[in-house]
Design an enzyme around this catalytic site. Structure first.
Site, short mmCIF file in Angstrom:
data_model
loop_
_atom_site.label_atom_id
_atom_site.label_comp_id
_atom_site.label_asym_id
_atom_site.label_seq_id
_atom_site.Cartn_x
_atom_site.Cartn_y
_atom_site.Cartn_z
CB SER A 182 -0.87 0.01 1.27
OG SER A 182 -1.49 1.26 1.43
CE1 TYR A 205 -4.06 -2.19 5.39
CE2 TYR A 205 -3.39 0.05 4.84
CZ TYR A 205 -3.83 -1.20 4.45
OH TYR A 205 -4.04 -1.46 3.11
#
Ligand code: NDP
Length: 253
Positions: free
Chosen positions: A148, A161
């Site tokens: 990501s 995350y």
């Protein structure tokens, strides 16, 4: 878009029940790849496999929880039994559960680490021998890790995350040095805001609303955009490694 150069390859896609994984599985199958579909929701996988087969492709639904070692081992055995040696693995399964760190949500931290990092490691462990064997036979062999933009940029309340994705990006870089000399490509795909189910599991109303606001403000990527990038990457000739790809919505850049 399809990539005919991929015809005849054998893939495993994790997180194939929705979003980018589903779109990637569809694109690969439409390009002539045999695709094993891994995720937890069996009915979703079976529905997708049926659609792929109805469209003339080949797909196998393999309900799997990447946080469970026995489940991953069983999936690997089933895929190998049905399709033989796998030459393309897409580690895409992931969860994003933001909350301020001082809320101390160790349940969410554990789930994210187990899915996004250890889950990817389990799947990599299960199929590395296949990738090496395929490469040794002269076939193109790929490991694609879906990380990501959060691995590079900090967002408040997304610390854990982001940490799992930064770890996955670094893991890919290290693996490249181990597998690249043996002709297995490792690619990291790092998307920005993409319209999928990822945000549906956020249990903090304020953060859920904040994410909704981002989707309202920025025309997001679609799952198909990321799938297309993965298809492009793995369809290059085997000497070419597109090793790290950041893809953002134009408005997020
Ligand atoms: P989705 O929520 O639509 O897809 C996530 C997939 O992972 C689902 O198919 C889910 O299926 C599967 N999954 C979750 N937990 C497990 C598990 N324990 N075992 C097996 N499969 C699991 O979101 P996206 O398509 O957006 O997510 C795909 C990847 O993209 C993730 O790694 C995410 O972090 C990453 N990403 C997403 C971005 C975005 O903006 N959407 C941006 C950057 C990266 P099931 O629940 O049936 O198991």
């Amino acid at each position: 878009m399809t990539y005919p150069a991929l015809a005849g390859r054998t893939a495993v896609v994790t997180g194939a029940a929705s979003g980018m994984g589903e779109a990637t599985a569809r694109l690969l199958a439409a390009s002539g790849v045999r695709v094993a579909l891994l995720a937890r929701r069996a009915e979703r996988l079976e529905g997708l496999a049926a659609k792929i087969v109805a469209d003339g492709g080949q797909a196998l639904a393999v309900p799997t929880d990447v946080t469970d070692q026995a489940s991953v081992d069983a999936a690997a055995a089933r895929v190998r039994g049905a399709y033989g040696t796998v030459d393309l693995v897409v580690n895409n399964a992931g969860v994003m559960l933001p909350n301020p760190l001082d809320h101390g949500r160790i349940d969410e931290w554990t789930r994210m680490i187990d899915t996004n990092l250890t889950g990817a490691l389990r799947v990599t462990r299960a199929f590395t021998a296949d990738l090496l064997a395929a490469a040794a036979e002269g076939r193109t062999a790929d490991l694609v890790n879906v990380s990501s933009i959060a691995s590079h940029v900090t967002f408040p309340d997304y610390a854990v995350y982001s940490a799992t994705k930064a770890a996955l990006t670094q893991l890919s870089a290290a693996l490249r040095s181990e597998l690249g000399p043996r002709a297995v490509r490792v690619s990291t795909v790092e998307p920005g805001l993409t319209a999928t189910e990822l945000g549906d599991h956020i249990d903090n109303p304020e953060l859920s609303e904040q994410l909704g606001g981002m989707f309202a403000a920025i025309p997001a990527l679609g799952a198909e955009d990321v799938a297309d990038l993965i298809g492009y990457t793995v369809s290059r000739r085997r000497e070419v490694n597109l090793r790290q790809l950041i893809v953002l919505p134009t408005g997020q850049a």
